[in-house]
Design a protein around this motif. Sequence first.
Motif, PDB file in Angstrom:
ATOM      1  N   ALA A  94      26.008  27.211 -17.570  1.00  0.00           N
ATOM      2  CA  ALA A  94      27.186  26.795 -16.351  1.00  0.00           C
ATOM      3  C   ALA A  94      27.776  25.505 -16.223  1.00  0.00           C
ATOM      4  CB  ALA A  94      25.769  27.583 -14.903  1.00  0.00           C
ATOM      5  N   ALA A 113      27.334  26.324 -10.093  1.00  0.00           N
ATOM      6  CA  ALA A 113      26.230  27.198 -10.524  1.00  0.00           C
ATOM      7  C   ALA A 113      24.669  26.540 -10.467  1.00  0.00           C
ATOM      8  CB  ALA A 113      26.719  28.156 -11.950  1.00  0.00           C
ATOM      9  N   GLN A 114      25.044  25.176 -11.374  1.00  0.00           N
ATOM     10  CA  GLN A 114      23.803  24.080 -11.279  1.00  0.00           C
ATOM     11  C   GLN A 114      23.020  24.135  -9.721  1.00  0.00           C
ATOM     12  OE1 GLN A 114      22.268  21.594 -13.581  1.00  0.00           O
ATOM     13  NE2 GLN A 114      23.935  22.187 -15.928  1.00  0.00           N
ATOM     14  N   ARG A 146      26.861  32.771 -19.379  1.00  0.00           N
ATOM     15  CA  ARG A 146      27.067  32.114 -19.754  1.00  0.00           C
ATOM     16  C   ARG A 146      28.315  31.020 -20.361  1.00  0.00           C
ATOM     17  NH1 ARG A 146      21.092  30.970 -22.418  1.00  0.00           N
ATOM     18  NH2 ARG A 146      20.715  33.198 -21.572  1.00  0.00           N
ATOM     19  N   ASP A 202      31.125  30.302 -13.053  1.00  0.00           N
ATOM     20  CA  ASP A 202      30.334  29.994 -12.633  1.00  0.00           C
ATOM     21  C   ASP A 202      29.023  30.640 -12.946  1.00  0.00           C
ATOM     22  OD1 ASP A 202      30.830  27.726 -10.624  1.00  0.00           O
ATOM     23  OD2 ASP A 202      31.252  29.026  -9.294  1.00  0.00           O
ATOM     24  N   GLY A 203      28.766  30.722 -14.292  1.00  0.00           N
ATOM     25  CA  GLY A 203      27.740  31.920 -14.128  1.00  0.00           C
ATOM     26  C   GLY A 203      27.310  32.733 -13.307  1.00  0.00           C
TER      27      GLY A 203
END
Lengths: 164, 504
Positions: A80, A84-85, B66, B71-72
């Motif tokens: 990601a 996002a992380q 993913r 942004d996942g």
Amino acid sequence: MPTPVHLSNLGPPGREHLRLLPPPSLADDARHRKLTLPPARVQRAARAVAEALFHADDKPADPARLDWLAADLLDFMARATGRAQLILRASLWALTWLAPLFVFTPLPLGWLPVGKRVLALERMELSPLGPAALAVKAMLCMIWFEHPDTQRETRTETSCLREP
Amino acid sequence: MAGSLQSASRLDGELKLDCDVVVVGSGAGGAVIATTLAEAGYDVVVLEEGPHVPYTGELRPTESVRHTWRDGAVTLAIGLGDSPSINVTAGRCLGGSSTLTGGVCFRIPEHVLDGWVHAGLSELTPEKMAPWFDQVEQDVHVEEVPVDMRSRGTQLFGEGYAKLGAELKPMRRNTRGCNGCGRCNFGCAHKAKLSVDIAYLPRAVAAGARLYTGCLVGKVEFAGTRATGVSGRILDFDSQRPARAFSVRAKRVVLAAGAMFNPLILWKSGLDFPVLGRHLSLHPSFRVIGRFDTPVRGWEGAMQSAYGDRYERDEGMLFNSVFVPNGVLAATMPGFGNNHAKLCEQIDHLGIFGGMLHDDATGRVRRGFGREPIMTYRSSPRDRGRIPVLLRRMADIWFAAGAKEIFLPVFGAPAQTPDSMKHFPLEQVHGRKLECSSQHPLGTCQMGVDPQRSVVDDHGRVWGTQGLYVGCGSVMPSSLGVNPQLAIMTMALRTATLMAAEGK
């Protein structure tokens, strides 16, 4: 007004046209990126939540499946983008350190017995911090329900309406 | 001469290109423009930030997320005040968000086009737009979803809807050979959904277009007010972080990076307009889930097959059939441990339907830190007031269909029976407790006739510049109230055809 024109002589649109877009070589295949995994404490935090989330019929979840889940979540996070992380790690941090406060125990979530973890997370879910709980829960559930054993147990095996 | 598709991340040396037209973004807008211009004889370069992932059918849904979702899937429009925060899904791969849609194709409703004409866009009448729609529908093979392709969940919702005096209508989608696997959002396993990476980009390559993945465009280059190309960074293949610089010189530049990113590129290029980044429309969407005594297995069937528009024209509410992966359904079930497990045992008994608001476009894109924008969304009082009305209507429909319980999109809320629903204080639920999603970011570079109130003119040309165009969902002059991919492709085809008519 100019008239739209159709100049393609490739025939009707369809998957047959994909021959014109060569698939990526092994070196260009996104599945084969070299990843930098998040630190092990992120995996431990995810596993602590997963143990509570999937604790069913007062029995612990299958440890092998939990291992697979935690490892796959790390792979997801590593692929990601930074934002996002950040969101997932911040949510995990909130669940690890803030959820226990909902059961008046100022310890990391993973140090609590599973029953108490469940209570803490359910209370947090109903609080204004609910979105953090949902973010982690959503990722864990999505991956968990892709495991063939989970699909078999919940009668949710992937299937199409028609045979291909 | 045939074109090419290459990963810029793997190229050696500097990437410096010359062309007639450079198109930024390979989604529904960019692919159509690139194809149309390449087939008209222009030398076209397409730059895409994401990778080429043609093997989504081999991936689990979260693997697809993913690899191909931005942004996942945790992109968020932050809710301000009493507005819900909205999870916005967007593609980041060759083909862009068109690869993630359910394939739904609506023409822009006539009452929406009438509003645009009333605002001065006199060329966008339903009659004048019809040939463009006809062409795109032929290009992407739009067909009606047969009734026997509806999932059991959609059939049940339709039965409830009928008991309340209305009929579901069949969706039209860009498909050929759909088997009803219900996983369109994660890449069609059988390549039956004709997203632009199948329907357009192969044509573009056949006509000589050069496609590059892994290119993050930073800004448009100018000589005076004339656009002369773009520059940016090639993404490192492994880390996906910006690495080496690249530049493309072009006679014309088309921005088709979507409503979230076009404003960033324009700001970085030194341009600004009073409404740039404003009027972001998201079509806030809500899911209501019904639980039945008999198995539903809602994932068997077309993910999106029918819709109900009884309240669209007057109240801006559209009901759309939808299904989500069982893991997402599980995540929406309240509780942890035993409580959650008991609810999850009934996943195969759940039906799901979506409700979408034709919003007042009150969102905003702002400059963020790094390469990602910040989106905020403050619902208008009218939109906010319609949310509980929408949810109650959907609950009524599920109960009319025989659902024993329903699950509202309210974080942590328990299942509701017909009796408990009457007393559920939905109108008092704060926006931050509402689970809301969007697949349709539109606006932020709106088309119009006044540079003070728009960013591009009715040909898609950026005001005050030469050779710079915008051609994607960001130009929509208002919210559409319907799924926008056909509208985006159609507006893009119109822009490209007008560009071609201007000559080289």
